[in-house]
Design an enzyme around this catalytic site. Structure first.
Site, PDB file in Angstrom:
ATOM      1  N   CYS A 106      58.885 -44.388  33.127  1.00  0.00           N
ATOM      2  CA  CYS A 106      57.943 -44.567  32.028  1.00  0.00           C
ATOM      3  C   CYS A 106      57.927 -45.992  31.485  1.00  0.00           C
ATOM      4  O   CYS A 106      56.877 -46.497  31.076  1.00  0.00           O
ATOM      5  CB  CYS A 106      58.249 -43.587  30.909  1.00  0.00           C
ATOM      6  SG  CYS A 106      59.936 -43.706  30.238  1.00  0.00           S
ATOM      7  N   HIS A 149      61.565 -41.871  25.827  1.00  0.00           N
ATOM      8  CA  HIS A 149      60.368 -41.980  26.654  1.00  0.00           C
ATOM      9  C   HIS A 149      59.553 -43.171  26.166  1.00  0.00           C
ATOM     10  O   HIS A 149      59.436 -43.397  24.958  1.00  0.00           O
ATOM     11  CB  HIS A 149      59.552 -40.687  26.560  1.00  0.00           C
ATOM     12  CG  HIS A 149      58.300 -40.691  27.379  1.00  0.00           C
ATOM     13  ND1 HIS A 149      58.296 -40.921  28.742  1.00  0.00           N
ATOM     14  CD2 HIS A 149      57.002 -40.493  27.036  1.00  0.00           C
ATOM     15  CE1 HIS A 149      57.049 -40.852  29.191  1.00  0.00           C
ATOM     16  NE2 HIS A 149      56.253 -40.601  28.177  1.00  0.00           N
ATOM     17  N   ASN A 195      49.867 -42.358  27.600  1.00  0.00           N
ATOM     18  CA  ASN A 195      51.037 -41.812  28.269  1.00  0.00           C
ATOM     19  C   ASN A 195      50.889 -42.002  29.779  1.00  0.00           C
ATOM     20  O   ASN A 195      49.877 -42.519  30.252  1.00  0.00           O
ATOM     21  CB  ASN A 195      51.198 -40.324  27.918  1.00  0.00           C
ATOM     22  CG  ASN A 195      52.614 -39.817  28.136  1.00  0.00           C
ATOM     23  OD1 ASN A 195      53.506 -40.555  28.561  1.00  0.00           O
ATOM     24  ND2 ASN A 195      52.832 -38.546  27.851  1.00  0.00           N
TER      25      ASN A 195
END
Length: 417
Positions: free
Chosen positions: A209, A356, A376
Site C-alpha cells: 500500500c 495501511h 485506496n
C-alpha cells in the site's frame, strides 16, 4: 384551518431538517441491500460469488487461512464469513443512523473475509523500523545455502545490477521543511476531477500500500511539472519502488516515508517497463533500459516532500497543494465493509495505530458535512469505486483522539513542487 404565519417558519424549518437528515440515495440503497440480504443469506451469497468471484470463489481475494484450501472448503468458510458479515454490517448501519452519519457499510469485495483474515491481508502494509521483518533476501539465502552455485549466482546478480547498487539512499532523501502553516486553502479541492489522479489500482495479496500511495504523489508531480503527461497516459511503477528500495520491504510493508525518499534518491520507472506482479522480488535491475528510465525520471520529477503536522487544518492546506499520503487504521469492520458516504469522526479512531497507507486527493462538503476524499488501492469493488470519504474538521477528543480510522496517528506526507 390554515397554519398561522408564526407557525409557517417553524414548519419550513422542520421540513428542511428532515430533508437534511435523510440519507443519500446511494447510502440508503447500500443499507437496504444488507437488510434484504439478511432475509435470504443463501441467495445473497450466490449473488456475491457471481459479482465478485467471476463464478468461482477461487477468484475472490483469499485470506491467509483459506488461500490454500480446496475450493469446496474455501467456499464453505467464505460463506460462513459472509453471513456473519451481514449481521455486522447491519449493526454498523444502525449505529450510523443513530449517530446521524450519512454513511453505509455493506456488501463489497471484502465481505467474505473474516475479521482476522482481513486484518492479516490488508492491514499489514505500514511498518515501523522496529516491526519491519528481516530483509526478505534472508529466506532466499537460507534456501540457497545447500547450493553453492545458486548462492554464487545470486551474489553475482546483486553485485552486478541488483540491490547492493541501490543501498545509498537515505530515509530523509528529498525531505524539506513544511512551510504551509499560513497558507489559506480554498473551500474545496478535487484532484481527481481536476485530472491529476490516475485510475484506481488493486495491490492484490501484497502489503504494497505504501508503494501505491507514494505513486499517487509521484504521478501528480510528473503531471504538474510536465504538461505532456495526464491521468490517461501517466502510469509509474509501484513494482519498481518495491524492488529497488534499500530496506527490502516488498510485500511485507514499508514505512510511510520509505518510497518518497527512494524516488527522490533514484527516480522511478514506468509501469510499462516494470509491471506490477503482486509479489516480492530480490532483484533491482541496474545498467539497463529500466535503470536509465529511472535516472531520467529522477531528473524530470526533481521530487521533494515534507512531513505535515497532524491536524485537520494542516492536512487541508497540504491537500490544497497536492495529494497527500496518510496512514490509517484499517483493521476494523467499518473499514472492511465501507461502501459509500462520509465516515463519521468517531469511527475506528480510538487506537493510535496506522497500518495501511492511502492518499487524500481532495476535500469538500456534501449534505452540509465537510469531508476528505481518499484514494485506496483495493480495486473498484471496495468503497466508492475504490475511493472513500471521511469527515473533515473532527474534534480530536478522548473518544476519537485521531479522527476517523486514526488518520492522524502518524504524520502525513505531501510532495513539494
Amino acid at each position: 384551518m390554515a397554519p398561522s404565519r408564526n407557525i409557517l417558519p417553524l414548519l419550513l424549518l422542520a421540513t428542511l431538517l428532515c430533508t437534511q437528515a435523510k440519507p443519500d440515495d446511494k447510502v440508503q440503497a447500500s443499507r437496504d441491500k444488507v437488510s434484504k440480504a439478511l432475509q435470504d443469506d443463501e441467495a445473497a451469497w450466490a449473488d456475491y460469488v457471481a459479482e465478485f468471484g467471476a463464478g468461482s470463489v477461487m477468484n475472490l481475494v483469499a485470506g491467509p487461512q483459506t488461500k490454500d484450501l480446496p475450493e469446496p472448503a474455501r467456499a464453505a468458510a467464505y460463506k460462513n464469513n459472509f453471513k456473519a458479515a451481514l449481521r455486522e454490517m447491519d449493526k454498523l448501519n444502525k449505529q450510523a443512523e443513530k449517530d446521524g452519519d450519512d454513511v453505509a457499510f455493506g456488501i463489497n469485495s471484502h465481505a467474505h473475509l473474516s475479521a482476522e483474515e482481513f486484518a492479516a491481508l490488508r492491514a499489514t502494509g505500514v511498518r515501523t523500523a522496529a516491526k519491519r521483518r528481516a530483509p526478505r533476501r534472508a529466506g532466499a539465502e537460507s534456501a540457497a545455502a545447500a547450493s553453492p552455485a545458486a548462492e554464487a549466482a545470486e551474489a553475482a546478480a546483486l553485485t552486478s545490477g541488483g540491490r547492493k547498487l541501490q543501498q545509498t539512499c537515505s530515509t530523509s532523501s528529498g525531505q524539506v521543511a513544511y512551510t504551509l502553516g499560513s497558507t489559506v486553502a480554498p473551500a474545496a479541492v478535487n484532484w481527481v476531477s481536476n485530472g491529476f489522479v490516475t485510475p484506481i489500482r488493486n495491490q492484490g495479496q501484497c502489503g504494497s500500500c505504501v508503494a501505491f500511495a507514494t505513486t499517487v504523489l509521484t504521478e501528480f508531480a510528473l503531471m504538474k511539472r510536465n504538461s505532456i503527461y495526464n491521468n490517461a497516459n501517466t502510469d509509474l511503477s509501484e513494482d519498481d519502488l518495491m524492488e529497488c528500495e534499500p530496506t527490502l520491504s516488498g510485500c511485507n510493508g514499508a514505512g510511510l516515508n520509505t518510497y518518497v525518499s527512494s524516488v527522490s534518491c533514484r527516480g522511478q520507472s514506468t509501469e510499462a517497463t516494470a509491471p506490477y506482479n503482486y509479489a516480492d522480488s530480490n532483484y533491482c535491475p541496474a545498467g539497463d533500459t529500466r535503470a536509465a528510465e529511472r535516472g531520467a525520471m529522477k531528473t524530470t520529477l526533481n521530487f521533494q516532500w515534507a512531513a505535515v503536522p497532524r491536524s485537520n487544518a494542516d492536512l487541508m492546506r497540504a491537500v490544497a497543494t497536492a495529494p497527500t499520503q496518510i496512514g490509517v487504521k484499517a483493521d476494523g469492520y467499518a473499514f472492511q465493509y465501507y461502501t459509500t458516504g462520509i465516515v463519521g469522526c468517531s469511527v475506528e479512531g480510538k487506537r493510535a495505530v496506522s497500518n495501511h497507507a492511502v492518499t487524500v486527493v481532495g476535500y469538500g462538503v456534501s449534505g452540509g458535512k465537510p469531508y476528505f476524499l481518499v484514494k485506496n488501492s483495493w480495486g473498484t469493488g471496495w468503497g466508492e469505486a475504490g475511493f472513500f470519504r471521511v469527515q473533515k474538521d473532527c474534534i480530536l477528543s478522548s473518544k476519537a483522539p485521531y479522527g476517523p480510522f486514526a488518520m492522524f496517528a502518524s504524520s502525513p506526507i505531501v510532495p513539494v513542487l
